[in-house]
Write an enzyme that holds these catalytic residues in place. Structure first.
Site, mmCIF file in Angstrom:
data_model
loop_
_atom_site.group_PDB
_atom_site.id
_atom_site.type_symbol
_atom_site.label_atom_id
_atom_site.label_comp_id
_atom_site.label_asym_id
_atom_site.label_seq_id
_atom_site.Cartn_x
_atom_site.Cartn_y
_atom_site.Cartn_z
ATOM 1 N N ARG A 104 3.596 -13.989 11.274
ATOM 2 C CA ARG A 104 4.240 -15.187 10.709
ATOM 3 C C ARG A 104 3.399 -15.618 9.516
ATOM 4 N NH1 ARG A 104 6.657 -20.351 13.850
ATOM 5 N NH2 ARG A 104 8.242 -18.756 14.130
ATOM 6 N N HIS A 131 13.847 -15.447 8.671
ATOM 7 C CA HIS A 131 13.450 -15.507 10.086
ATOM 8 C C HIS A 131 14.417 -14.586 10.855
ATOM 9 C CE1 HIS A 131 11.503 -16.819 13.591
ATOM 10 N NE2 HIS A 131 11.851 -18.078 13.662
ATOM 11 N N GLN A 134 14.922 -14.704 14.748
ATOM 12 C CA GLN A 134 15.684 -15.885 15.150
ATOM 13 C C GLN A 134 17.188 -15.641 14.967
ATOM 14 O OE1 GLN A 134 14.526 -19.183 16.214
ATOM 15 N NE2 GLN A 134 16.690 -19.225 16.743
ATOM 16 N N ASP A 226 18.685 -27.192 11.056
ATOM 17 C CA ASP A 226 17.250 -26.957 11.229
ATOM 18 C C ASP A 226 16.548 -28.126 10.553
ATOM 19 O OD1 ASP A 226 14.716 -25.830 11.582
ATOM 20 O OD2 ASP A 226 14.940 -24.347 9.984
ATOM 21 N N CYS A 267 17.401 -23.806 15.742
ATOM 22 C CA CYS A 267 16.366 -22.824 16.087
ATOM 23 C C CYS A 267 15.190 -23.477 16.810
ATOM 24 C CB CYS A 267 15.885 -22.116 14.828
ATOM 25 S SG CYS A 267 15.282 -23.263 13.576
ATOM 26 N N ARG A 295 15.718 -15.721 22.617
ATOM 27 C CA ARG A 295 14.650 -15.160 21.787
ATOM 28 C C ARG A 295 13.907 -14.082 22.581
ATOM 29 N NH1 ARG A 295 12.441 -17.903 17.597
ATOM 30 N NH2 ARG A 295 11.650 -15.827 17.159
#
Ligand code: CP
Ligand code: NVA
Length: 307
Positions: A104, A131, A134, A226, A267, A295
């Site tokens: 990340r 992402h 995700q 988000d 998310c 996930r």
């Protein structure tokens, strides 16, 4: 179809068939976890985090252990990276110890440099641009809930950020229509939009941008939002909240314009009272915990195929 040894940096690098293959594998592993409990035996993974994470970190760690592998979670600043060792030198070192890198990062170019420098696969655990884990897990969530992907409509309300980018690519690959409502100046990046539009020619997705949330959510099957203040944008918080509120907050009122069985997705992490009201995220239409669970299922499918 083999995905063995591939990097997983953005969904654009994969065909729709390959992405379906990952979803199918995720479902298969979920059904028969015992059959897959040794697929990563003897394999070690470096999980490098340049910014915080709850879901991505824990779902990868658990997935790796469930499949028999060994995760090493490493904080960027505690590695020599934090003192200026180059990304390349770090990659050349890690590849001598571990079988995969999951990272990340602040800048997407760091992932490109990692992937270029290391012979082992690199997985994007979020960058400023994308992402992908995700968005692909979100496709798994939608597929499980609705029994199909093609022809559904996803409405994005909020910031045209990394999650929005990966969803645009995912939806255009799987044939979902996407309507993105952002304030002026916060639209998704042109380069990402162009990729999605190109992909949509094959899949038949309709992609539209608007500055009007009510227009975007009209007849939607999924409303997705988000945070307005992504990691790294904290200095812009005051300015952003002024721009986004109140118009881009997902409220029950906004849901009046959607389909009756429309679900709410996020998310996470969420800021109640900013991008979404508690009534919505904690209400009956919200599927955010199921989304978080998926996930883990998605990471298992992905890891099984790549390693
Ligand atoms: N959605 C997501 O990636 O959450 P984390 O930042 O907690 O990993
Ligand atoms: N857009 C958010 C996603 C967090 C999972 C961020 O980048 O902070």
């Amino acid at each position: 179809m083999s995905l063995k040894g591939r990097d997983f940096l953005t969904l654009s690098d994969f065909s729709a068939d390959e992405l379906w293959h990952i979803l199918e594998k995720a479902l298969e592993v979920e059904k028969n976890l015992n059959n897959f409990s040794g697929v990563l035996a003897g394999k070690f993974f470096a999980l490098i985090f340049e910014k915080p994470s709850t879901r991505t970190r824990v779902s990868f760690e658990v997935a790796i252990r469930q499949l028999g592998g060994f995760p090493l979670t490493l904080n960027w600043v505690e590695l020599q990276l934090g003192r200026g060792e180059t990304v390349r030198d770090t990659a050349k070192t890690l590849e001598r110890y571990v079988h995969g890198i999951i990272a990340r990062v602040n800048e997407h170019k760091t992932l490109l440099e990692l992937a270029k420098s290391a012979e082992i696969p690199v997985i994007n655990a979020l960058s400023n641009l994308y992402h992908p884990c995700q968005a692909l897990a979100d496709m798994l969530t939608v597929y499980k809930l609705k029994g199909r992907l093609k022809g559904l409509k996803l409405a994005w309300v909020g910031d045209g950020n990394n999650v929005c980018h990966s969803l645009l690519v995912a939806c255009s690959k799987f044939g979902l229509d996407v309507s993105v409502a952002t304030p002026k100046g916060y639209e998704p990046k042109k380069e990402v939009l162009e990729k999605a539009l190109e992909e949509a020619k094959n899949s038949g997705s309709k992609i539209e941008l608007t500055n009007n949330p009510e227009e975007a959510v009209k007849d939607a099957d999924i409303v997705y939002t988000d945070t307005f203040v992504s990691m790294g944008k904290e200095a812009e918080k005051r300015k952003r909240l002024k721009v986004f509120l109140p118009n881009f907050q997902v409220t029950l009122k906004l849901f009046n314009h959607t389909k009756k069985d429309c679900v709410f997705m996020h998310c996470l992490p969420a800021k109640r009272g900013e991008e979404v009201t508690s009534e919505v995220i904690d209400g009956p239409r919200s599927v955010v915990w199921f989304q978080a669970e998926n996930r883990l299922h998605l990471q298992r499918g992905l890891l099984t195929l790549i390693f």
